[in-house]
Scaffold this active site. Structure first.
Site, PDB file in Angstrom:
ATOM      1  N   HIS A 137       2.120   1.508  -3.508  1.00  0.00           N
ATOM      2  CA  HIS A 137       0.992   1.904  -4.348  1.00  0.00           C
ATOM      3  C   HIS A 137       0.690   3.393  -4.215  1.00  0.00           C
ATOM      4  O   HIS A 137       0.437   4.086  -5.205  1.00  0.00           O
ATOM      5  CB  HIS A 137      -0.240   1.074  -3.962  1.00  0.00           C
ATOM      6  N   ARG A 197       0.828  -1.206   0.000  1.00  0.00           N
ATOM      7  CA  ARG A 197       0.000   0.000   0.000  1.00  0.00           C
ATOM      8  C   ARG A 197       0.863   1.258   0.000  1.00  0.00           C
ATOM      9  O   ARG A 197       0.516   2.252  -0.645  1.00  0.00           O
ATOM     10  CB  ARG A 197      -0.977   0.001   1.178  1.00  0.00           C
TER      11      ARG A 197
END
Length: 198
Positions: free
Chosen positions: A38, A35
């Site tokens: 990302h 994450r």
């Protein structure tokens, strides 16, 4: 309620995993690394982040059991969309030897007490102040950014022995700090508990 994942996010993760092998990482570490990568489109975070899976497991349980989430700035709060947060920066004042961010940490600590998850993505002085308090945190996500004090404050966090997510370099910021917390929020609660996924 389960989170609905947009097709763009699904495709982004597919491309991320095609460029970065995270399959060897334990589940929550993998969730945080992916994450953060990302959110930043920066693959180098995979080698820069520092965390312990056992700390993440305990923090995940605390988070889903309702532990408070404290942030250093509203930009971090804005990135955490599925959970109320505490931010006392608007109430804080700078004074000699104490930055406004550090004072906000003191105020938040007085409000929430022990056992909170702390998410610091902006001010190294906020992280430094937290380390002086008897906060007994469930987790400190310490990812402040900057050329002055950021790497040093994160090194001090790691040396403190507190359960933490940090990184070695000077980079960081509100988006990646929020992403690390969101990774724990979005990760499912184990099926053998009665807790609901937030």
């Amino acid at each position: 309620m389960d989170r609905v994942i947009h097709p763009i996010e699904q495709e982004s993760y597919r491309r991320l995993r095609a460029r970065l092998d995270t399959s060897h990482l334990p589940p929550l570490t993998r969730a945080v690394v992916e994450r953060v990568v990302h959110s930043s489109a920066d693959l180098a975070y995979a080698d820069d982040l520092v965390m312990d899976e056992d700390d993440l497991v305990a923090a995940h349980a605390a988070l889903h059991a309702g532990a408070p989430v404290v942030v250093d700035v509203e930009m971090v709060a804005a990135g955490i969309t599925r959970r109320e947060t505490v931010c006392r920066l608007k109430d804080a004042r700078s004074r000699p030897g104490l930055t406004r961010s550090a004072h906000a940490v003191r105020l938040a600590h007085e409000q929430v007490g022990p056992g909170a998850l702390w998410v610091i993505g902006c001010a190294p002085t906020a992280l430094e102040e937290l380390l002086t308090l008897d906060a007994s945190p469930a987790l400190v996500i310490g990812l402040p950014v900057g050329f002055v004090g950021a790497a040093e404050s994160k090194a001090a966090l790691r040396a403190s022995g507190l359960p933490a997510v940090s990184n070695v370099s000077e980079k960081g910021g509100s988006a990646v700090a929020a992403a690390a917390l969101n990774a724990l929020l979005y990760h499912p609660v184990p099926a053998d508990t009665s807790e609901e996924t937030l």
